[in-house]
Design an enzyme around this catalytic site. Sequence first.
Site, PDB file in Angstrom:
ATOM      1  N   LYS B  62       0.929  -1.153   0.159  1.00  0.00           N
ATOM      2  CA  LYS B  62      -0.060   0.076   0.083  1.00  0.00           C
ATOM      3  C   LYS B  62       0.957   1.165  -0.012  1.00  0.00           C
ATOM      4  O   LYS B  62       1.827   1.222   0.820  1.00  0.00           O
ATOM      5  CB  LYS B  62      -0.900  -0.084   1.293  1.00  0.00           C
ATOM      6  CG  LYS B  62      -1.811   1.033   1.389  1.00  0.00           C
ATOM      7  CD  LYS B  62      -2.742   0.927   2.443  1.00  0.00           C
ATOM      8  CE  LYS B  62      -3.831   1.767   2.767  1.00  0.00           C
ATOM      9  NZ  LYS B  62      -4.817   1.489   4.035  1.00  0.00           N
ATOM     10  N   SER B 137      -9.722   1.582   3.173  1.00  0.00           N
ATOM     11  CA  SER B 137      -8.648   2.362   2.385  1.00  0.00           C
ATOM     12  C   SER B 137      -7.961   1.414   1.630  1.00  0.00           C
ATOM     13  O   SER B 137      -7.177   1.944   0.904  1.00  0.00           O
ATOM     14  CB  SER B 137      -7.989   3.367   3.023  1.00  0.00           C
ATOM     15  OG  SER B 137      -7.162   2.659   4.242  1.00  0.00           O
ATOM     16  N   SER B 161      -9.814  -1.067   7.456  1.00  0.00           N
ATOM     17  CA  SER B 161      -9.208  -0.795   5.840  1.00  0.00           C
ATOM     18  C   SER B 161      -8.519  -1.830   5.206  1.00  0.00           C
ATOM     19  O   SER B 161      -8.183  -2.052   4.204  1.00  0.00           O
ATOM     20  CB  SER B 161      -8.108   0.549   5.891  1.00  0.00           C
ATOM     21  OG  SER B 161      -8.881   1.546   6.077  1.00  0.00           O
TER      22      SER B 161
END
Lengths: 457, 458
Positions: B62, B137, B161
């Site tokens: 990420k 997210s 997330s």
Amino acid sequence: MKKFGDYYVTIGLEIHVALATSKKLFSTTPNTFQSDTLTWFDIGVPGVLPVLEREPVEMAVAFGLATQSDIRHVSYFERKHYFYPDLPLGYQITQQEDPILWGGSVPIRLDGVDKTIAIEHSHLECDAAKSVHDASDDYTLIDVSRVASPLLEIVSRPCMHSPEEAVEYAKAVHRLVVALGICDGKLQEGSFRVDASISLSKDPSRLGTRVECKNISSFSFLKAALMHEITRQSDILDDGSSVVMETRLFDETHGVTRSMRSKETVAEYRYMRDPDIPALVIDETFISDVQQRYATDFFDFREHLIAHVSQRGLILSEGQIELLCAYPRDVLLGGFTSTDVYWKTLAYWLPDLKARFPEARSLTLEQLQTLGSMDASASKTMLTTYISSETPWNECQPMTSLDPQWVAVIHEVLQTHPEQCDKMRHGDEKMKHFLMGQCMKRLKKHATPALILPYLV
Amino acid sequence: MSLRQTTASAEHLALDISKTTTDPFGAFWHQKTLAPTLLSRIDPYMATYEKTPLYGCTMGVKDLFMVQGTPTTAGSRMLSDFIAPYTSTVIQTLMDKGAFFTGKTSMDEFAMGSFSNTSSFGRTLCPWDTQRSAGGSSGGSAAAVAGGLVDFAVGSDTGGSVRQPASFCGIVGFKPTYGALSRYGMIPYASSLDQAGFLTKTVDDVRYLLEVGVAEHRDVRDPTSIDVGPYEIYEKTHHTIGYLPHLLETLPTAIAAEYQRVLDGWSSQGVTLVPVEIPLLDHAADIYYIIACSEASSNLARYQGVYYGKKIQESSGDYFEDVSLVRSTYFGTEVQRRILLGSFMQSSEQKDVLFARARQLRKALSSEIEYALSHCDFLMLPTVPMVAPRWDDIEHMTPHEIYLSDYLTVGFSLAGVPAISVPLGSIEGAPLGMQCVGSRFKDYQLVEDVYTITKGLV
């Protein structure tokens, strides 16, 4: 309580002490103002977390022990938020609700009267960067070498009632932090910063409106700033007006305080306990370890020292006492069993010589003890020689007599100058000088005129 | 390809790198910058990492994690030019154990968002239906794994997330105990909640990552990290699972029905089901958002255009005006919303009202969860009260509705307990994850127990 015209004055001081640690408060960056190495934490690189260093906590505890503060076993760090270019994280890490030290006090002596000044609390916090305005025409530069250095902020109670009292307190704190070795005490370099709050009131039981003064870089400026505020506020109150609660900057050049550009609202710092920093836990082992390694009995010892030297009949000024207290503890303890000459060396002669020869070598305890064992003039001579020249210690020893080989040289000189000797014995001073010169030429540093003289007459 | 059994091949590495450049889901960012460099790393890697446990496994990361030399933007224009000067501990550990980094995955800006749609760099599509969101997210990490672009991925989980995108995309998402994985090198959103997490195809993959020691040691550079210790589990033949009857009554019908169906299935396998209550769970989202927004407003205070962010124009002459302009230009709407909310919560009038209360309730909720966990091996409940939503439907959701949809995951973030979402359910073909929650520090046992029960089901 002293009155200034119609008014009683109340003063509180916030002192920021730059702790002389080897590293910063939350990172391993070297803690020197000339450092050109930064770690990422200092400039807020995302993802880097604050890791508390041990040394600043030790120094805070040392201060707490010396001032008999309440040392909290658990304290917390908080974030104080505001936007300014000198604060890379957008917040300062400080302690607010749960600081490491509560209370404590500092003894002072003013006009022969002993008084105790109370501390409200003391806490650890990070320093900010420094804005530099005059290095460029187009930009303000930010010097980040100082950011995140450890500070100990000492907040007094508002319990001082004259500028003199405030100055004595500031000086006492200054002496303490230097003697403890936790601060280098250099006011001009910003190692010891004083902010003063002052209010005036006709009623001694009620406090007037508080005004804060910043940018004070010496003890005499502290007194000047406070005196100016007293005059300024008295004038306002005499007129029937109210004093504005604000922060003012001291202008050194003109000796006055000036209003800062006004902020209409009280600052909103949004204090928040720092979620990255676990509680600071201090146990008894930690505290006793600090007690053993730092001179936390400073105030008591100082009183003891002053009593001892005055018993010996030595009259010392405040400045000389300060210089004396700055010596290492073992040097001072050595004096308690030594002679008056030892103390005179420490208090008078050595400081004088050091002022004239700032690059001179320091003395060891043994050397001091040797000096202490001699008579005053011999001691002073030896000390002067050692400090003012490169002469090795052994050769600084004043001579008390001549080696036979040098005595033989003197006799040789006299024998080779029979006419001059004769004239000298009949009272000719010029001949005495001439023969003295001849001897000195031959003997050089192996004799002094005083030692040669007996052989000439 | 399972992480445990991967046979390494240079072809596989090269293929996965090329997948990042052809990726149809918007799962990867910065591919053009990174791909050439990564391709050149294949040969040295194949020669050096042979003995490592993750040899040959490709890993997506990420864009919240620092990986030295890579653009690391946290999905924000504020950091669009930022190149990471160091590598985060979690990523370094994984790479040392042989994981081969193939790219930075897409995300919501500063990890604030539930549908990978708040970043102005683009949104992330759900691989099994690109008309739907991959979740957020950590949408990019989930889509990359679900879409077969990478063997596993690292995400971050603050309020769900990692778990929620796993549920939406039909894969496994694991959030460890708070403090089990170092936060050093993670761009912070909410410090007391952020945790690195894993997105994988199977529960066994998560199990393997834990076995090889990813969570073993605390990191001195993260004072909030804890030693979980070496991998240790004990075998069980019988399991007791806690479930929440309250949810069966209050969840949308289809979700509740699916929950019941999974429970019935386990029960028929011999699992003992124990009803438990977590009364404060219904308020978890409120508690969470007060705390998370407060911490976020603090962590994002550093972005002022002096040290980070770009200058807009000539200075207005007033520092505060300049800063306002930088922040309102380079932060997206959702980030601005949360910063404002957080600043409000932290203001002196509100702090003792809202924030103080939220902190107290957090403790109370954590106690309720601990108590519930004391009656069972782990809890099981749906991860999200919905399947992956369509982009059209998201347009009509209010911020408040979106925040509330997190309530099943945020509670366990607040309590700092480990949780894993497993794709055990489905509604009309759309995956629905079931979240299994364990006690703090019992990460290894939780994953082991879940693996045992779901063997063959996933």
